[in-house]
Design a protein around this motif. Sequence first.
Motif, PDB file in Angstrom:
ATOM      1  N   ALA A   1      10.509  18.531 104.712  1.00  0.00           N
ATOM      2  CA  ALA A   1      11.915  18.746 105.065  1.00  0.00           C
ATOM      3  C   ALA A   1      12.542  17.414 105.446  1.00  0.00           C
ATOM      4  O   ALA A   1      12.087  16.735 106.360  1.00  0.00           O
ATOM      5  CB  ALA A   1      12.018  19.738 106.218  1.00  0.00           C
TER       6      ALA A   1
ATOM      7  N   SER B   1      13.628  26.036  99.895  1.00  0.00           N
ATOM      8  CA  SER B   1      13.738  25.039 100.961  1.00  0.00           C
ATOM      9  C   SER B   1      12.369  24.439 101.233  1.00  0.00           C
ATOM     10  O   SER B   1      11.368  25.153 101.241  1.00  0.00           O
ATOM     11  CB  SER B   1      14.278  25.703 102.227  1.00  0.00           C
TER      12      SER B   1
ATOM     13  N   GLU C   1       9.579  27.252 100.564  1.00  0.00           N
ATOM     14  CA  GLU C   1       9.901  28.646 100.831  1.00  0.00           C
ATOM     15  C   GLU C   1      11.021  29.117  99.903  1.00  0.00           C
ATOM     16  O   GLU C   1      12.003  28.400  99.684  1.00  0.00           O
ATOM     17  CB  GLU C   1      10.353  28.780 102.283  1.00  0.00           C
TER      18      GLU C   1
ATOM     19  N   GLY D   1       3.588  19.585 104.168  1.00  0.00           N
ATOM     20  CA  GLY D   1       4.810  20.366 104.008  1.00  0.00           C
ATOM     21  C   GLY D   1       4.546  21.738 103.433  1.00  0.00           C
ATOM     22  O   GLY D   1       3.409  22.181 103.317  1.00  0.00           O
ATOM     23  N   ASP D   2       5.598  22.405 103.073  1.00  0.00           N
ATOM     24  CA  ASP D   2       5.526  23.703 102.417  1.00  0.00           C
ATOM     25  C   ASP D   2       6.856  23.941 101.721  1.00  0.00           C
ATOM     26  O   ASP D   2       7.805  23.170 101.888  1.00  0.00           O
ATOM     27  CB  ASP D   2       5.251  24.812 103.428  1.00  0.00           C
TER      28      ASP D   2
ATOM     29  N   ARG E   1       9.749  22.762 103.859  1.00  0.00           N
ATOM     30  CA  ARG E   1       9.447  22.919 105.283  1.00  0.00           C
ATOM     31  C   ARG E   1       8.460  21.838 105.715  1.00  0.00           C
ATOM     32  O   ARG E   1       7.861  21.165 104.883  1.00  0.00           O
ATOM     33  CB  ARG E   1       8.835  24.309 105.550  1.00  0.00           C
ATOM     34  N   GLY E   2       8.270  21.729 106.997  1.00  0.00           N
ATOM     35  CA  GLY E   2       7.292  20.793 107.544  1.00  0.00           C
ATOM     36  C   GLY E   2       7.646  19.356 107.223  1.00  0.00           C
ATOM     37  O   GLY E   2       8.805  18.960 107.267  1.00  0.00           O
TER      38      GLY E   2
END
Length: 82
Positions: A51, A45, A32, A29-30, A47-48
């Motif tokens: 999420a 948020s 942001e 993930g990440d 990501r990846g």
Amino acid sequence: MSQITELPDGYLVEQCLDKIRPYIQRDGGDIELIGIDETGIVYVSFRGACAGCGMAAMDFSDGVRDLIIDEVPNVRDVMLVG
């Protein structure tokens, strides 16, 4: 909501995110920075793979949120978007 006199520094928020980003990326993930509003609330948020993951909310409340509030002046709260 009352306005604060000085907004949190987005660069400092990014530095906090960079501290935890390797752990999040290890799981695919990440994270942001979405933005900072005029009342000092930071929006982030996942990501990846993070999420929509059920563990993401716990990781957020137990780590991300506290780190940003503790290390960045003038942050009133941190909200997870998405």
